[in-house]
Structures are given as structure tokens and as C-alpha cells.
Design a protein around this motif. Structure first.
Motif, PDB file in Angstrom:
ATOM      1  N   ARG A  35      50.023   3.593  43.463  1.00 22.05           N
ATOM      2  CA  ARG A  35      50.036   4.505  44.603  1.00 22.05           C
ATOM      3  C   ARG A  35      49.470   3.786  45.824  1.00 22.05           C
ATOM      4  NH1 ARG A  35      49.340  10.531  44.869  1.00 22.05           N
ATOM      5  NH2 ARG A  35      49.896  10.268  42.710  1.00 22.05           N
ATOM      6  N   ALA A  36      50.120   4.014  46.960  1.00 25.91           N
ATOM      7  CA  ALA A  36      49.658   3.448  48.229  1.00 25.91           C
ATOM      8  C   ALA A  36      49.525   4.600  49.215  1.00 25.91           C
ATOM      9  CB  ALA A  36      50.653   2.410  48.745  1.00 25.91           C
ATOM     10  N   GLY A  37      48.300   4.993  49.478  1.00 30.49           N
ATOM     11  CA  GLY A  37      48.082   6.136  50.353  1.00 30.49           C
ATOM     12  C   GLY A  37      48.433   7.432  49.641  1.00 30.49           C
ATOM     13  N   THR A  38      48.838   8.428  50.417  1.00 30.94           N
ATOM     14  CA  THR A  38      49.133   9.733  49.823  1.00 30.94           C
ATOM     15  C   THR A  38      50.593   9.930  49.474  1.00 30.94           C
ATOM     16  OG1 THR A  38      49.407  10.689  52.028  1.00 30.94           O
ATOM     17  CG2 THR A  38      47.216  10.869  51.016  1.00 30.94           C
ATOM     18  N   ASP A  39      51.486   9.152  50.084  1.00 36.22           N
ATOM     19  CA  ASP A  39      52.906   9.377  49.812  1.00 36.22           C
ATOM     20  C   ASP A  39      53.701   8.090  49.621  1.00 36.22           C
ATOM     21  OD1 ASP A  39      52.800   8.481  52.392  1.00 36.22           O
ATOM     22  OD2 ASP A  39      54.036  10.063  53.245  1.00 36.22           O
ATOM     23  N   GLY A  40      53.027   7.021  49.209  1.00 35.90           N
ATOM     24  CA  GLY A  40      53.733   5.763  49.007  1.00 35.90           C
ATOM     25  C   GLY A  40      53.434   5.161  47.650  1.00 35.90           C
TER      26      GLY A  40
END
Length: 165
Positions: A35-40
Motif C-alpha cells: 500500500r502507498a498512501g490511502t489509495d495507491g
């Protein structure tokens, strides 16, 4: 990848690509997602394409070339992998992320060499679960049926395929 390279492949839960070299299953690749951040999500893919036996990082590794691939040109292989990722991602998004509704769970299950085998799941905290890998649940967890009659879902850990006694 199997079609583009012209070699049989299988999946070892959760993220390894297996090929057969000299009658033995060998890891020729894998995929990791983070996961990268909240939506990536960042996806990393590694595939051993042309490694020779003396170049393998560990004895259990393999490569498409060692498995007898008819094609090892990285350009068409990469294109095939990226097209498949794009296709599956589109199907998955179209049904709101439901792996069963888009066919991903069924397709993964059909190619998973872990299912139906005796395995040892080495889990965090020095815990292990031994039993038969019987299913994948809707969250992608491996369900292991233990000798005690418990069906335990495993969401993370190292899976060892055990040899029959």
C-alpha cells in the motif's frame, strides 16, 4: 507469461511463480504489493528469465530458460505480463474489487500448486500450522485443514510444500 514463454507455470501461495526444472518445482519469480498512501499500491514483479544453473541465487530457484521456455525475449514477456495485469485490474475494478465476481479467485485457484498439498505455514511469532491446503477464502487467505480437524485461514507467512511420506 506461460503462453508468451511457452512453458508450464504454477503458483505457490501467495505470490510465487513456479516452473519445473529437472522434474522439480522451482521458484522462477514472484510479485509483491504494498500500500502507498490511502489509495495507491506499488507492485514489484521479479522473473528469472535467462539465468543459467550456475547463476541462480539459491538451489531452489529456477528460470524460464531452465524450464525449457521457447521464448526468453524480455520485451514480449513483459508486454504479456503487463497486459494481463491491466486486464485483471480492469475486471477487478469493474466489480468493486470482488475477486470471485471478476473470476480472479477461480483462475488463481486453478493455477495454484499449493492447493491439495500438505504444507507447513511458518507464521509470525514462531508459530506453525501443518496440514492440507484445501481452499482459498474470499479474502485470498490459504485455508489449511489440520490433523485436529480445524480449518485455519492463513493470511501471511512462509509456506513450505511438504513431500509425501
Amino acid at each position: 507469461l506461460a503462453r508468451a514463454a511457452g512453458v508450464d507455470t504454477a503458483l505457490k501461495w501467495p505470490n510465487d511463480l513456479l516452473v519445473t526444472v529437472g522434474g522439480e518445482e522451482r521458484k522462477a519469480g514472484g510479485i509483491l504489493a504494498e500500500r502507498a498512501g490511502t489509495d495507491g499500491v506499488v507492485i514489484g514483479v521479479g522473473i528469472n528469465v535467462t539465468l543459467k544453473a550456475d547463476e541462480l541465487p539459491v538451489p531452489q530457484a529456477g528460470s524460464l530458460a531452465l524450464a525449457g521456455a521457447r521464448g526468453t525475449d524480455r520485451d514480449p514477456l513483459l508486454r504479456a505480463v503487463l497486459r494481463a495485469l491491466e486486464d485483471w485490474y480492469g475486471r477487478w475494478r469493474a466489480v468493486g474489487g470482488d475477486p470471485a465476481a471478476c473470476g480472479l479467485q477461480e483462475t488463481y485457484t486453478a493455477g495454484c500448486a499449493t492447493l491439495g498439498r500438505m504444507v507447513r505455514a511458518e507464521l509470525p511469532g514462531d508459530r506453525a500450522v501443518v496440514g492440507e491446503a484445501v481452499a482459498l477464502d474470499g479474502d485470498g487467505r490459504l485455508v489449511i485443514a489440520t490433523e485436529e480437524g480445524v480449518q485455519e485461514p492463513v493470511g501471511a507467512g512462509d509456506i513450505v510444500h511438504l513431500r509425501p511420506a
